[in-house]
Design a protein around this motif. Structure first.
Motif, PDB file in Angstrom:
ATOM      1  N   ARG A 106     -11.055   1.229   1.991  1.00  0.00           N
ATOM      2  CA  ARG A 106     -10.941   0.138   2.959  1.00  0.00           C
ATOM      3  C   ARG A 106      -9.704   0.355   3.840  1.00  0.00           C
ATOM      4  NH1 ARG A 106      -7.827  -4.285   2.968  1.00  0.00           N
ATOM      5  NH2 ARG A 106      -7.143  -3.953   0.808  1.00  0.00           N
ATOM      6  N   THR A 162      -3.775   4.763  -0.244  1.00  0.00           N
ATOM      7  CA  THR A 162      -3.588   3.692  -1.223  1.00  0.00           C
ATOM      8  C   THR A 162      -4.628   3.764  -2.332  1.00  0.00           C
ATOM      9  OG1 THR A 162      -2.602   2.268   0.468  1.00  0.00           O
ATOM     10  CG2 THR A 162      -3.460   1.178  -1.510  1.00  0.00           C
ATOM     11  N   GLN A 218      -4.255   2.760   9.808  1.00  0.00           N
ATOM     12  CA  GLN A 218      -4.867   1.865   8.829  1.00  0.00           C
ATOM     13  C   GLN A 218      -5.860   2.623   7.957  1.00  0.00           C
ATOM     14  OE1 GLN A 218      -6.250  -1.174  11.715  1.00  0.00           O
ATOM     15  NE2 GLN A 218      -5.214  -2.669  10.451  1.00  0.00           N
ATOM     16  N   ARG A 219      -6.650   3.493   8.584  1.00  0.00           N
ATOM     17  CA  ARG A 219      -7.614   4.299   7.840  1.00  0.00           C
ATOM     18  C   ARG A 219      -6.906   5.247   6.873  1.00  0.00           C
ATOM     19  NH1 ARG A 219     -12.097   4.857   5.124  1.00  0.00           N
ATOM     20  NH2 ARG A 219     -12.931   6.962   5.168  1.00  0.00           N
ATOM     21  N   GLY A 246       0.811  -1.202   0.000  1.00  0.00           N
ATOM     22  CA  GLY A 246       0.000   0.000   0.000  1.00  0.00           C
ATOM     23  C   GLY A 246       0.844   1.251   0.000  1.00  0.00           C
ATOM     24  N   GLY A 289      -5.233   3.403   4.041  1.00  0.00           N
ATOM     25  CA  GLY A 289      -6.228   2.914   3.094  1.00  0.00           C
ATOM     26  C   GLY A 289      -6.668   3.998   2.135  1.00  0.00           C
ATOM     27  N   LEU A 296      -6.408  -0.345   5.542  1.00  0.00           N
ATOM     28  CA  LEU A 296      -5.337  -1.256   5.142  1.00  0.00           C
ATOM     29  C   LEU A 296      -4.987  -2.187   6.301  1.00  0.00           C
ATOM     30  CD1 LEU A 296      -4.300  -0.927   2.262  1.00  0.00           C
ATOM     31  CD2 LEU A 296      -2.159  -0.090   3.205  1.00  0.00           C
TER      32      LEU A 296
END
Length: 293
Positions: free
Chosen positions: A272, A112, A105-106, A46, A109, A274
């Motif tokens: 989404r 990416t 992570q958000r 990512g 995502g 990651l």
């Protein structure tokens, strides 16, 4: 770059939500003197976003935690790459873990997904931009993630520009107001530094909007042929933005019509999270293995 105080505000809110009266598990199970080292590891490839967020989450929980972020915002990474390493009091690491992961992570995502759109229109001159379809409370972080993915930002809020959308126009026309006149009157009331954008859904709206002094015209949910016709009709008299129903299958064709900007709500409302994990590094006598925290 998102302001450090804004990052701290968001992280503090998340930490308070996650452990309002402390971490009951850590405080009853983990010895107060215990220390740990843990790696932030990518489970999939990512684009990284959230370096300051990771540092802030652990630092605010316990300043004694040392944080080494190994990836820069905007870096592309592969599955298995170590993106950051933390070391220090184990209780603090375990307390900050979920908040740090949720946010990075958000953000990664969003970055990416944005990079996929940017790559799809490479060479066309069209800019990929975000919208206000963001997670409440996380707009500043998601906007940064869009930039880290190579995209650009639209207006941050309703306070930043005059943007007349379909419902605004519906209210005006229902009252019998001439569109060009209404826009000119709005221009007279606007600060001289403000930008005027108008959304249209038919080609016959373009000339009245231009007559009203629009800086940007958004062609909303236009077919490809109509987008091309709209670009030709506007002919450089305003910035041309395409919006509505944009996806990875259609974005290259949209960019090829000659539009200047493509706004994509999916960058933030459909990204989404990651798959990243925080793995405690367990030092063995002859080897080092990892156990998921």
């Amino acid at each position: 770059m998102t302001e450090p105080r804004e990052i701290e505000r968001i992280v503090l809110m998340a930490l308070d939500e996650d452990a309002p009266w402390g971490d009951l598990t850590g405080e009853t199970l983990i010895p107060a003197a215990a220390t740990a080292t843990a790696d932030l590891v990518a489970r999939e490839p990512g684009v990284f976003s959230g370096a300051r967020v990771v540092d802030t989450a652990f630092r605010l929980v316990d300043p004694a935690i040392a944080v080494e972020v190994l990836a820069a915002d905007g870096d592309r990474f592969a599955a298995g790459d170590v993106l950051a390493r933390v070391h220090g009091p184990a209780r603090g690491i375990l307390r900050a873990e979920r908040v740090a992961l949720n946010l990075v992570q958000r953000m990664s995502g969003v970055a990416t997904l944005t990079a996929r759109y940017v790559d799809a229109v490479a060479g066309t001159g069209a800019r990929i931009v975000d919208t206000r379809k963001t997670t409440p409370g996380l707009r500043s972080l998601e906007r940064q993630a869009v930039r880290d993915g190579g995209g650009r930002n639209h207006r941050r809020s309703l306070s930043d520009a005059v943007m007349a959308k379909d419902n605004h126009l519906a209210v005006l026309t229902a009252g019998g107001t001439d569109l060009a006149t209404a826009l000119r009157e709005a221009r007279e009331r606007m600060p001289h530094t403000a930008h005027l954008e108008v959304e249209v859904d038919r080609l016959d709206q373009v000339e009245p909007v231009l007559a009203g002094g629009a800086d940007t015209i958004m062609l909303d949910n236009f077919r490809i042929d109509d987008l091309r016709a709209g670009v030709e009709l506007i002919a450089g008299r305003a910035i041309v933005e395409a919006s509505g129903g944009v996806n990875l299958d259609s974005v290259a064709a949209i960019a090829a019509t000659g539009v200047d900007v493509i706004s994509v709500g999916a960058l933030t409302h459909s990204a989404r999270a990651l798959d990243l994990g925080l793995d405690v590094v367990i030092e063995a006598p002859d080897d080092a293995t990892r156990g998921s925290a």
